[in-house]
Write a protein that holds these residues in place. Sequence first.
Motif, mmCIF file in Angstrom:
data_model
loop_
_atom_site.group_PDB
_atom_site.id
_atom_site.type_symbol
_atom_site.label_atom_id
_atom_site.label_comp_id
_atom_site.label_asym_id
_atom_site.label_seq_id
_atom_site.Cartn_x
_atom_site.Cartn_y
_atom_site.Cartn_z
ATOM 1 N N TYR A 447 -92.598 41.250 38.208
ATOM 2 C CA TYR A 447 -92.122 42.387 37.405
ATOM 3 C C TYR A 447 -91.118 43.243 38.186
ATOM 4 N N ASP A 448 -91.318 43.303 39.524
ATOM 5 C CA ASP A 448 -90.398 44.103 40.354
ATOM 6 C C ASP A 448 -88.984 43.514 40.341
ATOM 7 N N GLU A 449 -88.909 42.193 40.346
ATOM 8 C CA GLU A 449 -87.584 41.551 40.298
ATOM 9 C C GLU A 449 -86.816 41.980 39.057
ATOM 10 N N ILE A 450 -87.530 42.014 37.906
ATOM 11 C CA ILE A 450 -86.884 42.441 36.654
ATOM 12 C C ILE A 450 -86.547 43.925 36.739
ATOM 13 N N PHE A 451 -87.474 44.717 37.305
ATOM 14 C CA PHE A 451 -87.308 46.174 37.373
ATOM 15 C C PHE A 451 -85.991 46.529 38.082
ATOM 16 N N TYR A 452 -85.700 45.848 39.216
ATOM 17 C CA TYR A 452 -84.513 46.223 39.993
ATOM 18 C C TYR A 452 -83.219 45.709 39.375
ATOM 19 N N THR A 453 -83.298 44.881 38.335
ATOM 20 C CA THR A 453 -82.068 44.484 37.618
ATOM 21 C C THR A 453 -81.711 45.488 36.532
ATOM 22 N N LEU A 454 -82.587 46.501 36.317
ATOM 23 C CA LEU A 454 -82.382 47.464 35.222
ATOM 24 C C LEU A 454 -81.769 48.776 35.702
ATOM 25 N N SER A 455 -81.149 48.737 36.887
ATOM 26 C CA SER A 455 -80.440 49.909 37.434
ATOM 27 C C SER A 455 -81.323 51.156 37.493
#
Length: 534
Positions: A447-455
């Motif tokens: 989930y963190d990987e996705i989180f950091y792609t969301l600026s």
Amino acid sequence: MFSWLGNDDRKKDPEVFQTVSEGLKKLYKTKLLPLEDYYKFHEFHSPALEDADFDNKPMILLVGQYSTGKTTFIRYLLEQDFPGMRIGPEPTTDSFIAVMQGDVEGVVPGNALVVDPKKPFRKLNAFGNAFLNRFVCAQLPNPVLESISVIDTPGILSGEKQRISRGYDFAAVLEWFAERVDRIILLFDAHKLDISDEFSEVIKALKNHEDKMRVVLNKADQIETQQLMRVYGALMWSLGKIVNTPEVIRVYIGSFWSHPLLIPDNRKLFEAEEQDLFRDIQSLPRNAALRKLNDLIKRARLAKVHAYIISSLKKEMPSVFGKDNKKKELIASLGEIYSRIEREHQISPGDFPNLKKMQDLLQSQDFNKFQPLKSKLLETVDEMLSHDIAHLMVLVRQEETQKPVQMVKGGAFEGTQNGPFGHGYGEGAGEGIDDADWVVSRDKPMYDEIFYTLSPVNGKVTGANAKREMVKSKLPNTVLGKIWKLADIDKDGLLDDEEFALANHLIKVKLEGHELPNDLPYHLLPPSKRKVPE
């Protein structure tokens, strides 16, 4: 303002009662019973009601072909044996057994039961010794029986056996019980769905009580999932041919005994179905007063229609000659008399008794002893339905709010309420409830990987950015809105990495078919958001 207090309209004042039970008894005796007596209602339809009919606990009637597990079902609910209990693969229960609460274990025979004014069985003496010799009351102390009573019935026969006379009218006895019980449970064995002629006759005898009927497809753990699906479809098809109603009867699937499941693949389904059935049974004490009120209204409507039928037949009879021929003619044209009464008095066709049954009953009656229409008796019943019943409805609601919540307790009803074997415990939103670590942390790196792609800004993502990711789940906006509300723990309209991981965990819970909690359970709170006890 209170115009009904005026002297000119005093007769329309509703009766004042202290309890619903007292009100039902008084209304029946003073307003409905005179009409029933005058038009011989009890000879055609149902014996007169007694105090015990209004005071007794909710009752469950179990009906089914032999070896469908009726007696075992009662044993499963009570979690103990009861006097007179016999279980076997062949027809073993050859009696009606009323399983009721008692201080001491014992069996009361039928002839003694029907003279006990405290039991609601006195009118069963009309079925004679052939029935009473096969009717007993099994009494025992059990917490389940403090709230309900259960009626076990003889297994319905099939094949050659069903041609052997029982010596009493089996369908009529079941119909008598059906009028007075709160729930009728039809049990089917998943291995033999053939509905015998006697069973078909019994289900038709219960025709006017579909609202009380539930169906249990028992012994379902002995069948593979694919076959179970086919058996369920076959059962619904068979029932549809006999129970001609647009509403489908609720069918519960499971294995109601305490043995290990032979095929455990459908354990979750059986647990969910059992909980649904238990909730239905547990609601009976709470709704008992309303059920008795509803049954009295149904009885009053039938009594009114019966009065119109009898008075119409009396009116048509000649005073001197040709009485026998006229009687035959009137019985043959009873359907036309029904239609005329329906038009003249604006009565629903569903309120009329079965035409064929009524014609058969009229054959043995002396039409000369029938009474003409007596408007006063009908007006009294109309007044009861329009004024007194409305007053009792208010009293029902008051009693419900004033009394503690009445539910069936003890036995199997306690088995799954607490501890790790409660339905759904440790699943869905309850996953990880007993773990020392936060359950969401297992998938948090993903989930963190996705989180950091969301600026994220200052370690948090906005609602607009989170929405773009969350809608990929294809869940409806109403569900995603609830997930957002649960995940945004600090209510700042933004999600940090823990809250975002929690939101994705809740999406996974929903996609796996589980329900979302209304409030976030403590074990799902991110560790950094948990308050340290002082």
